[in-house]
Design a protein around this motif. Sequence first.
Motif, PDB file in Angstrom:
ATOM      1  N   GLY A 152       6.071  22.041  13.610  1.00 28.40           N
ATOM      2  CA  GLY A 152       4.875  21.749  14.406  1.00 28.40           C
ATOM      3  C   GLY A 152       4.122  20.495  13.993  1.00 28.40           C
ATOM      4  N   ILE A 153       4.664  19.773  13.012  1.00 27.24           N
ATOM      5  CA  ILE A 153       3.934  18.628  12.460  1.00 27.24           C
ATOM      6  C   ILE A 153       3.739  17.513  13.497  1.00 27.24           C
ATOM      7  CG2 ILE A 153       5.912  17.300  11.527  1.00 27.24           C
ATOM      8  CD1 ILE A 153       2.732  18.025   9.511  1.00 27.24           C
ATOM      9  N   ASP A 154       4.585  17.507  14.537  1.00 29.36           N
ATOM     10  CA  ASP A 154       4.498  16.442  15.540  1.00 29.36           C
ATOM     11  C   ASP A 154       3.638  16.795  16.745  1.00 29.36           C
ATOM     12  OD1 ASP A 154       6.134  14.672  14.123  1.00 29.36           O
ATOM     13  OD2 ASP A 154       7.933  15.740  14.801  1.00 29.36           O
ATOM     14  N   LEU A 155       3.033  17.964  16.740  1.00 30.20           N
ATOM     15  CA  LEU A 155       2.229  18.387  17.894  1.00 30.20           C
ATOM     16  C   LEU A 155       0.996  17.499  18.065  1.00 30.20           C
ATOM     17  CD1 LEU A 155       2.301  22.276  17.437  1.00 30.20           C
ATOM     18  CD2 LEU A 155       3.327  20.969  19.314  1.00 30.20           C
ATOM     19  N   GLU A 156       0.525  17.413  19.284  1.00 25.56           N
ATOM     20  CA  GLU A 156      -0.748  16.741  19.547  1.00 25.56           C
ATOM     21  C   GLU A 156      -1.865  17.483  18.804  1.00 25.56           C
ATOM     22  OE1 GLU A 156      -1.850  16.344  23.758  1.00 25.56           O
ATOM     23  OE2 GLU A 156      -3.937  16.396  23.083  1.00 25.56           O
ATOM     24  N   GLY A 157      -2.773  16.741  18.235  1.00 26.22           N
ATOM     25  CA  GLY A 157      -3.871  17.378  17.490  1.00 26.22           C
ATOM     26  C   GLY A 157      -3.633  17.405  15.997  1.00 26.22           C
ATOM     27  N   VAL A 158      -2.476  16.855  15.565  1.00 27.01           N
ATOM     28  CA  VAL A 158      -2.224  16.708  14.121  1.00 27.01           C
ATOM     29  C   VAL A 158      -2.466  15.241  13.763  1.00 27.01           C
ATOM     30  CG1 VAL A 158      -0.559  16.929  12.235  1.00 27.01           C
ATOM     31  CG2 VAL A 158      -0.483  18.541  14.173  1.00 27.01           C
ATOM     32  N   ALA A 213       2.058  26.621   5.915  1.00 28.26           N
ATOM     33  CA  ALA A 213       3.457  27.017   6.143  1.00 28.26           C
ATOM     34  C   ALA A 213       4.000  26.433   7.438  1.00 28.26           C
ATOM     35  CB  ALA A 213       3.580  28.531   6.152  1.00 28.26           C
ATOM     36  N   LYS A 214       3.241  26.527   8.511  1.00 32.53           N
ATOM     37  CA  LYS A 214       3.663  25.870   9.752  1.00 32.53           C
ATOM     38  C   LYS A 214       2.491  25.667  10.692  1.00 32.53           C
ATOM     39  CE  LYS A 214       5.375  30.076  12.013  1.00 32.53           C
ATOM     40  NZ  LYS A 214       6.495  30.720  12.716  1.00 32.53           N
ATOM     41  N   ILE A 215       2.747  24.844  11.704  1.00 36.45           N
ATOM     42  CA  ILE A 215       1.730  24.580  12.714  1.00 36.45           C
ATOM     43  C   ILE A 215       2.224  25.160  14.016  1.00 36.45           C
ATOM     44  CG2 ILE A 215       0.469  22.757  13.937  1.00 36.45           C
ATOM     45  CD1 ILE A 215       0.958  20.986  11.411  1.00 36.45           C
ATOM     46  N   ILE A 216       1.342  25.874  14.716  1.00 31.24           N
ATOM     47  CA  ILE A 216       1.746  26.628  15.901  1.00 31.24           C
ATOM     48  C   ILE A 216       1.091  26.018  17.135  1.00 31.24           C
ATOM     49  CG2 ILE A 216       1.661  28.913  16.979  1.00 31.24           C
ATOM     50  CD1 ILE A 216       1.322  29.940  13.959  1.00 31.24           C
ATOM     51  N   GLY A 217       1.858  25.929  18.222  1.00 31.38           N
ATOM     52  CA  GLY A 217       1.307  25.409  19.468  1.00 31.38           C
ATOM     53  C   GLY A 217       2.425  25.050  20.426  1.00 31.38           C
ATOM     54  N   GLU A 218       2.091  24.876  21.693  1.00 34.44           N
ATOM     55  CA  GLU A 218       3.110  24.473  22.673  1.00 34.44           C
ATOM     56  C   GLU A 218       3.260  22.953  22.614  1.00 34.44           C
ATOM     57  OE1 GLU A 218       4.795  27.018  24.491  1.00 34.44           O
ATOM     58  OE2 GLU A 218       3.688  28.053  22.907  1.00 34.44           O
ATOM     59  N   ASP A 219       2.416  22.210  23.339  1.00 34.60           N
ATOM     60  CA  ASP A 219       2.465  20.753  23.136  1.00 34.60           C
ATOM     61  C   ASP A 219       1.320  20.273  22.262  1.00 34.60           C
ATOM     62  OD1 ASP A 219       2.606  21.365  26.390  1.00 34.60           O
ATOM     63  OD2 ASP A 219       0.617  20.982  25.538  1.00 34.60           O
ATOM     64  N   GLY A 275       0.793  -1.231   0.000  1.00 35.30           N
ATOM     65  CA  GLY A 275       0.000   0.000   0.000  1.00 35.30           C
ATOM     66  C   GLY A 275       0.816   1.266   0.000  1.00 35.30           C
ATOM     67  N   GLY A 276       0.248   2.283   0.597  1.00 36.50           N
ATOM     68  CA  GLY A 276       0.915   3.575   0.668  1.00 36.50           C
ATOM     69  C   GLY A 276       0.857   4.119   2.076  1.00 36.50           C
ATOM     70  N   SER A 277       1.627   5.179   2.304  1.00 43.20           N
ATOM     71  CA  SER A 277       1.581   5.855   3.595  1.00 43.20           C
ATOM     72  C   SER A 277       1.233   7.319   3.366  1.00 43.20           C
ATOM     73  CB  SER A 277       2.955   5.795   4.282  1.00 43.20           C
ATOM     74  OG  SER A 277       3.325   4.456   4.488  1.00 43.20           O
ATOM     75  N   SER A 278       0.587   7.910   4.347  1.00 38.92           N
ATOM     76  CA  SER A 278       0.268   9.326   4.242  1.00 38.92           C
ATOM     77  C   SER A 278       1.538  10.128   4.068  1.00 38.92           C
ATOM     78  CB  SER A 278      -0.433   9.797   5.518  1.00 38.92           C
ATOM     79  OG  SER A 278      -1.639   9.115   5.691  1.00 38.92           O
ATOM     80  N   PHE A 279       1.511  11.077   3.171  1.00 41.26           N
ATOM     81  CA  PHE A 279       2.632  12.001   3.034  1.00 41.26           C
ATOM     82  C   PHE A 279       2.536  13.033   4.163  1.00 41.26           C
ATOM     83  CE2 PHE A 279       4.042  16.196   1.414  1.00 41.26           C
ATOM     84  CZ  PHE A 279       5.401  15.918   1.397  1.00 41.26           C
ATOM     85  N   ILE A 280       3.601  13.110   4.949  1.00 37.87           N
ATOM     86  CA  ILE A 280       3.614  14.061   6.066  1.00 37.87           C
ATOM     87  C   ILE A 280       4.493  15.246   5.666  1.00 37.87           C
ATOM     88  CG2 ILE A 280       4.103  14.352   8.535  1.00 37.87           C
ATOM     89  CD1 ILE A 280       2.032  12.157   7.990  1.00 37.87           C
ATOM     90  N   PRO A 281       3.928  16.415   5.448  1.00 42.42           N
ATOM     91  CA  PRO A 281       4.753  17.541   4.991  1.00 42.42           C
ATOM     92  C   PRO A 281       5.781  17.926   6.063  1.00 42.42           C
ATOM     93  CG  PRO A 281       2.491  18.262   5.456  1.00 42.42           C
ATOM     94  CD  PRO A 281       2.516  16.773   5.597  1.00 42.42           C
ATOM     95  N   PRO A 282       7.020  18.165   5.654  1.00 42.41           N
ATOM     96  CA  PRO A 282       8.092  18.449   6.628  1.00 42.41           C
ATOM     97  C   PRO A 282       8.039  19.895   7.100  1.00 42.41           C
ATOM     98  CG  PRO A 282       8.958  18.462   4.379  1.00 42.41           C
ATOM     99  CD  PRO A 282       7.491  18.211   4.258  1.00 42.41           C
ATOM    100  N   ILE A 283       7.068  20.196   7.907  1.00 36.39           N
ATOM    101  CA  ILE A 283       6.943  21.589   8.371  1.00 36.39           C
ATOM    102  C   ILE A 283       7.001  21.656   9.896  1.00 36.39           C
ATOM    103  CG2 ILE A 283       5.655  22.478   6.383  1.00 36.39           C
ATOM    104  CD1 ILE A 283       3.109  22.095   8.111  1.00 36.39           C
TER     105      ILE A 283
END
Lengths: 449, 449
Positions: B122-128, B213-219, B112-120
Motif C-alpha cells: 500500500g506504500i504507493d497509494l494516494e495519501g502517502v 505493517a501495511k497500508i490499506i485502501g483502494e486507490d 544529500g539523502g532520500s527518504s527511506f520508503i519502507p517496502p510495505i
Amino acid sequence: MRTIIIGSGAAGLTTASTIRRYDKEMEITVITMDKYIAYSPCAIPYAICGEIPSFDDIIMHTPEEYKKNRLIDVITESEVLTVNSENNNITYKDSNGKINELSYDNLVIATGGSSFIPPIEGIDLEGVFKLRTIEDGMKIKEYAENSKSAVVAGAGAIGLEMAYALKVMGLDVVVIEMAPQVLPRALDIDMAETVKKYLEDIGIKFIIGKPLAKIIGEDKVRAIYADDREIDTDMIILATGVRSNTELAKMAGCEVGRWAIKVNEKMETSIPNIYAVGDCVEVKDFITGQTTLSPFGTTAVRQGKVAGKNIVGIEAKFNPVLNAMVSKIGDIEMAGTGMSELGAHQNRLKVVVGKSKALTRARYYPDGKLIEVKLICDNNKHIVGCQIVGGERVAERVDAISIAIVNHMTCKELADMEFCYAPPVSMVIDPLALAAENACDKFKKIKKE
Amino acid sequence: MRTIIIGSGAAGLTTASTIRRYDKEMEITVITMDKYIAYSPCAIPYAICGEIPSFDDIIMHTPEEYKKNRLIDVITESEVLTVNSENNNITYKDSNGKINELSYDNLVIATGGSSFIPPIEGIDLEGVFKLRTIEDGMKIKEYAENSKSAVVAGAGAIGLEMAYALKVMGLDVVVIEMAPQVLPRALDIDMAETVKKYLEDIGIKFIIGKPLAKIIGEDKVRAIYADDREIDTDMIILATGVRSNTELAKMAGCEVGRWAIKVNEKMETSIPNIYAVGDCVEVKDFITGQTTLSPFGTTAVRQGKVAGKNIVGIEAKFNPVLNAMVSKIGDIEMAGTGMSELGAHQNRLKVVVGKSKALTRARYYPDGKLIEVKLICDNNKHIVGCQIVGGERVAERVDAISIAIVNHMTCKELADMEFCYAPPVSMVIDPLALAAENACDKFKKIKKE
C-alpha cells in the motif's frame, strides 16, 4: 562543635546549609543585623515595579524554617560587637539590646558590603534612598508611589534596573553616572550604548560623565545639582556602589587586602578557623590573576559551598572568577563575562575583538530577536571575554563562552564549533560562531599588515 | 577554473558561496534536481501548520539572485547522469530533457539523502507522503486541509514536528514508531518520555515499539495496519529516515563506507579534486571515533565552508561531530549532544548520569519554565553527553555542554563553574551545575561501594 556565621546573605546562609548537608551534629548559629533573611537582593527592583507581585515572594525562608528544617539557629536584628580570635569567642547585642557572648570552633565572616554614600551636601535629606536590603526596597516603593520624579545616581546594573522599575511605576526618571558610559564595570561602551538607547526610547533620561554635585532641599529633596544645572526631583536612589564590610575581620586580626578580606582558595582567612565569604572578600581574577571583588549572588553561593565543605572536612576550592553578569531590563537582556576591551586596555593587554549581529531564530521564523555579540581575544587568539546584548537567550550564550574561556579555547576553535540548530530557537550559524569568525578574520588582517 | 557542485542543499550552496567569498574568478556551477533552492528543510513542518506564515518565507534566495549577486550559476530541475573522474567531466539532463556535457576542475558531490520508503503493501497509494523537499511540504499541507486524520510513521524530530503541525491544523494524529521510544536517535527514553507526555496531553496518540505493517485502501489510503489492528486514517506521512545518495559518487569511483561517502577532514573523497559534503558523507563521532552520519543543517553548512575554503586553497578542517540537535514542538524544547546513555551501553562504555530538574528563572519570578537536564559522564568523569527537555532556553545550554565536551571537562569542573545570574533569566545555581553536582555525588557513592 559550633560554627558561628556572621551575616545572613547568600554567602552566610549557603555556608550554613552546606555544613548541615554533610554534618548533622555541628551546632550552627547565624547572627545577622537583618530582620528578613534568605531573600534575593537582586530581585528587589523587580518587586518594586511589580514584575514580581510582592516582596513576600522573594523571601524564601524564615528564621523559624531554618531552625525547624535544618537545625540552624538564626539570630536576627543582632549586631556582632567584638570578635576575639585568641579566645575563639564573639560578643553581640541582640534585638532587645542585651549583650551576649558566644564561643566558636569555626567562625565565618559573611558581613557583606554596605552602600557607598557619596559625601555630598544634602545626602541626609528625606527622599534620599540607598538600595541594599529588602527594607530599603519597601521604603523606596512606598515613597515612589507618592512621587512624580526620581533621580538614580549610578548606572550600573542595579541603577538601571531601578530606573526602569521607577519608570514602569510612572515616574519621570533621570539617571546620572560619573563614568563616561552606562554599565561601566559590566560592558564596553559600544555595547552599553545599545542598552542606553533602549532605556532612552522608553523615556528614561541620562546625564553621563558627570558627578552628582549636591542635593537640594529644605527637609526633603527638591532637586539635584549636576551638569551645571538644577534638576527637580522628588526622590533620589543611590546606586553608587558597595564597600566591603571588613571591620570585624580586622578586629579578629584577619589580613585585609586592597579591596576586602584576604582568603585562600578554601575561603580561609589568615587566622586559623576563621573563614570569610561573599561581598566582604577579595578573589582572584581568572584572566589577569589580580585580586578583585566579585559582588555577585552566584559567587556568594559558590563560596558558601566551598567554606561549608572545608569546615566539615571535605576538600573544596573556589576558583578564580570571570565575574560573569547578566541583567534583564524590560525587553532587553545584557550579559558579560571575563575581560572587557576597556579592561584589556587598562591592563595594557593587546586584544582583538570579533563582533556579530544576528537573530535568535531563523530569519523567516516569527518573533526572532536581535542580539549583538562582542568577543574579546588575547594576542594568542584565546577568548578572554564576551559581551552580549539583545532580546532573548543571552545569559546561556555568555555561560557557554565562560566555559570556553576557562578551557583556553581560541576564536578559531569557537568558529569551527558545532552548535545545535532548529528554526524556532536558533540560526543555522550561531551568533557566537559568527563573532568568532569575525575575530579570526581580524587576526588574518593583522598578520597581513 | 570551474567548480561543479551537484546538489543545492545547505551543503552545496554553502560550498558555492564560500568559494565565491574568497575567489572572484572561479566559475561555479550548481546543478540540482530541485526547482526551489536555498530554503531550510527544517522549517517545512512550521510552514505546514502556519507558525511560519508561508512557504515563500522559507526560501531565502532564487537561482536568479545567485547569478546576479554572486555570479553562481544554478541549473535547476536537472539531473546529473554520469560522472567521469578520469576525464573530469559530467553529463546532465536539463529541464528541457536535453543532455549536456560539462567539464570541471573541482567537483563537489552534495547529493544529500532520500527518504527511506519502507517496502510495505500500500506504500504507493494516494495519501502517502514523504517529507524531504519544499514541494513535499506543499503537497502535505494541501492534502491535510482536506483530511480529518493522519498517521505519522517515525517519531524522530521531524516525525514529531509533523505530528504537531497536523494536530494544530485540526487533524486527529497517530504517531507510529518501531523503536521502543520517541526520538530514539536524539534522546534517552527517560527524557523522551517527557516529550511524549507533552504531545499526548495535546491529543496526539502513539503506537510505540511496533512497525507499520501495511497500508490499506483502494486507490487512496483508508487505514493502516499496526499493533494487530486497523487504524483509520486519511493520510500518512513517512518520517522513516533518510538514506544517503551515493550513486554518483560510486560512479566517479569514490570510496563509499558503511553509511555514506568517505571523506577526509578537508572533505576530499578518495578521488583527487572530488569533494563531498552534507547528508551524503560519513563523518567521525567525537566520542567514539567511529564513523557515523550527521544529517543536520548545521553540519552541512560547516562542511560546505570547509570544502569551499580548501577548494580555493585556504586550509580548513571539519572536526568530529557531537551530533548536537534541538527541536521545539509547541511549548516544549528538546536538545541533545554527544553520547546518550543508550549509546554508551551499545558501545559497552560505563557511564554515570547526573540529573537535575530546575526552573529557567528564579523561583519567585513569574513564568519560569521547568527544564530537565541529563548529563552523561564517562568513567574518568569527563562529560560525554547531555540532554535537556523543557519550556525554554534549552538550545544554548546544550551548546555550552558541547563546548565542555570538546574541552574534556569533568563533571567536577562543571559543578564548580561560574554561571551568570539574574532572577528574570536564571536560577542562582544553574541547572547544568546542579546536574553536574548530582553526577559528582554518584561518583562518590560508587567510590564508597
